[in-house]
Design an enzyme around this catalytic site. Structure first.
Site, mmCIF file in Angstrom:
data_model
loop_
_atom_site.group_PDB
_atom_site.id
_atom_site.type_symbol
_atom_site.label_atom_id
_atom_site.label_comp_id
_atom_site.label_asym_id
_atom_site.label_seq_id
_atom_site.Cartn_x
_atom_site.Cartn_y
_atom_site.Cartn_z
ATOM 1 N N LYS A 1 1.116 4.195 -2.842
ATOM 2 C CA LYS A 1 0.766 5.595 -2.550
ATOM 3 C C LYS A 1 1.971 6.526 -2.758
ATOM 4 C CE LYS A 1 -3.599 4.977 -1.546
ATOM 5 N NZ LYS A 1 -4.628 5.540 -2.419
ATOM 6 N N TYR B 1 0.835 -1.212 0.000
ATOM 7 C CA TYR B 1 0.000 0.000 0.000
ATOM 8 C C TYR B 1 0.874 1.269 0.000
ATOM 9 C CZ TYR B 1 -3.738 3.193 1.581
ATOM 10 O OH TYR B 1 -4.632 4.233 1.704
HETATM 11 P P1 NDP Z 1 -13.326 2.380 0.522
HETATM 12 O O1 NDP Z 1 -12.857 0.971 0.485
HETATM 13 O O2 NDP Z 1 -14.440 2.741 1.445
HETATM 14 O O3 NDP Z 1 -13.720 2.887 -0.932
HETATM 15 C C1 NDP Z 1 -12.938 2.612 -2.047
HETATM 16 C C2 NDP Z 1 -13.863 2.349 -3.208
HETATM 17 O O4 NDP Z 1 -13.044 1.980 -4.348
HETATM 18 C C3 NDP Z 1 -14.801 1.168 -2.939
HETATM 19 O O5 NDP Z 1 -16.106 1.427 -3.402
HETATM 20 C C4 NDP Z 1 -14.141 0.064 -3.721
HETATM 21 O O6 NDP Z 1 -15.003 -0.987 -4.105
HETATM 22 C C5 NDP Z 1 -13.616 0.834 -4.915
HETATM 23 N N1 NDP Z 1 -12.668 0.027 -5.675
HETATM 24 C C6 NDP Z 1 -11.877 -0.974 -5.223
HETATM 25 N N2 NDP Z 1 -11.211 -1.534 -6.233
HETATM 26 C C7 NDP Z 1 -11.582 -0.874 -7.355
HETATM 27 C C8 NDP Z 1 -11.250 -1.008 -8.727
HETATM 28 N N3 NDP Z 1 -10.397 -1.947 -9.161
HETATM 29 N N4 NDP Z 1 -11.815 -0.161 -9.618
HETATM 30 C C9 NDP Z 1 -12.698 0.775 -9.207
HETATM 31 N N5 NDP Z 1 -13.076 0.931 -7.927
HETATM 32 C C10 NDP Z 1 -12.515 0.121 -7.012
HETATM 33 O O7 NDP Z 1 -12.025 3.260 0.848
HETATM 34 P P2 NDP Z 1 -11.896 4.707 1.516
HETATM 35 O O8 NDP Z 1 -13.071 5.536 1.179
HETATM 36 O O9 NDP Z 1 -11.502 4.537 2.924
HETATM 37 O O10 NDP Z 1 -10.595 5.255 0.723
HETATM 38 C C11 NDP Z 1 -10.681 6.024 -0.473
HETATM 39 C C12 NDP Z 1 -9.274 6.413 -0.886
HETATM 40 O O11 NDP Z 1 -8.645 7.140 0.167
HETATM 41 C C13 NDP Z 1 -8.386 5.204 -1.176
HETATM 42 O O12 NDP Z 1 -7.542 5.488 -2.261
HETATM 43 C C14 NDP Z 1 -7.580 5.068 0.099
HETATM 44 O O13 NDP Z 1 -6.354 4.430 -0.127
HETATM 45 C C15 NDP Z 1 -7.403 6.532 0.484
HETATM 46 N N6 NDP Z 1 -7.108 6.745 1.892
HETATM 47 C C16 NDP Z 1 -7.993 6.381 2.872
HETATM 48 C C17 NDP Z 1 -7.702 6.603 4.221
HETATM 49 C C18 NDP Z 1 -8.649 6.250 5.322
HETATM 50 O O14 NDP Z 1 -8.348 6.527 6.489
HETATM 51 N N7 NDP Z 1 -9.799 5.650 5.031
HETATM 52 C C19 NDP Z 1 -6.426 7.242 4.608
HETATM 53 C C20 NDP Z 1 -5.573 7.566 3.508
HETATM 54 C C21 NDP Z 1 -5.919 7.349 2.199
HETATM 55 P P3 NDP Z 1 -14.968 -2.381 -3.218
HETATM 56 O O15 NDP Z 1 -15.709 -2.072 -1.985
HETATM 57 O O16 NDP Z 1 -15.591 -3.389 -4.105
HETATM 58 O O17 NDP Z 1 -13.508 -2.695 -2.951
#
Ligand code: NDP
Length: 247
Positions: free
Chosen positions: A159, A155
């Site tokens: 990033k 991860y």
């Molecule tokens: P979530 O898992 O809640 O949301 C991510 C979304 O992306 C989900 O709907 C997921 O679907 C979708 N997804 C996964 N794989 C794919 C793919 N191959 N193509 C298209 N869509 C896809 O994550 P968060 O909202 O927590 O995070 C959002 C972003 O923020 C991410 O990039 C994460 O790394 C980043 N982030 C989050 C932090 C946190 O504290 N939450 C901190 C730092 C960064 P599915 O559910 O099917 O996997």
């Protein structure tokens, strides 16, 4: 608010989580929003919620790690709305485990979605933005990409790679009037952090000067700023949204 009136915004991974809050915030600011995700049912629901607010929105199912899918998603966006003004590369996953136990597929899946997916989307969207000589791309990285983390070699590499992609794309696309920036969130209150015990949360909070987790809206506010006219002279930048954790 109509800061993004007549703008077309595409947010990947926006069925739920932070991506959904980003999509809803752009809609609230007047944009037409393309909701994109692998999750069809929840994605359709998010697009419907945006339309119920009186904004234009479509859902496009897309796996960002598949370049054909990505090209199709950009083509559908342009077919429907004629252009793309803002791309937010938000789709991301984790497959956490210590490096010595990490399977090849844990490494590949995370890099393919978080980094290669952002490259595919940036490449396809940039071709459209270049025709109009305007646009902005915002990549959702993480503080872990700046500082590393145990159990997250895959991860944090994805990033950190996203930050390199942000800066290279910013240099390549600046002459065409396109900005490319990244947001690096720290701990954000999501389903993921809700699962942590109170004891673990308190331990994490001790290393955050503001002594609390952020909200998805804090990330969305920064994304909207970077995509707005107010940030037109900012490119290749990484803004941390982390309560001061990695200052
Ligand atoms: P979530 O898992 O809640 O949301 C991510 C979304 O992306 C989900 O709907 C997921 O679907 C979708 N997804 C996964 N794989 C794919 C793919 N191959 N193509 C298209 N869509 C896809 O994550 P968060 O909202 O927590 O995070 C959002 C972003 O923020 C991410 O990039 C994460 O790394 C980043 N982030 C989050 C932090 C946190 O504290 N939450 C901190 C730092 C960064 P599915 O559910 O099917 O996997």
């Amino acid at each position: 608010m109509s800061r993004f009136k007549e703008k077309v915004v595409l947010v990947t991974g926006s069925s739920r989580g932070i991506g959904k809050v980003i999509a809803m915030s752009f809609a609230d600011a007047g944009a037409a929003v393309v909701v994109s995700d692998v999750l069809a049912e929840e994605g359709e629901k998010t697009a419907r919620e945006i339309r119920e607010l009186g904004n234009q929105s479509i859902f496009v199912q897309c796996d960002v790690s598949d370049s054909q899918d990505v090209n199709g998603m950009i083509a559908k966006t342009v077919d429907k709305f004629g252009k793309i003004d803002v791309l937010v590369n938000n789709a991301g996953i984790t497959r956490d485990t210590l490096m010595i136990r990490m399977k090849d597929e844990d490494w590949e899946k995370v890099l393919n979605i978080n980094l290669k997916g952002a490259f595919y989307c940036t490449r396809a969207a940039a071709k459209e933005m270049m025709k109009k000589r305007t646009g902005s791309i915002v990549n959702i990285s993480s503080v872990v990409g700046l500082m590393g983390n145990l159990g997250q070699a895959n991860y944090s590499a994805s990033k950190a790679g996203l930050i390199g992609l942000t800066k290279s794309a910013a240099k390549e696309l600046a002459p065409r009037g396109i900005t490319v920036n990244a947001v690096a969130p720290g701990f954000i209150e999501t389903e993921m952090t809700q699962k942590l015990s109170e004891q673990v949360k308190e331990t994490y909070k001790k290393v955050i000067p503001l002594n609390c987790f952020g909200a998805p809206q804090d990330v969305a506010n920064t994304v909207l700023f970077l995509a707005s006219e107010n940030a037109k002279y900012i490119t290749g930048e990484v803004i941390r949204v982390d309560g001061g954790m990695r200052m």
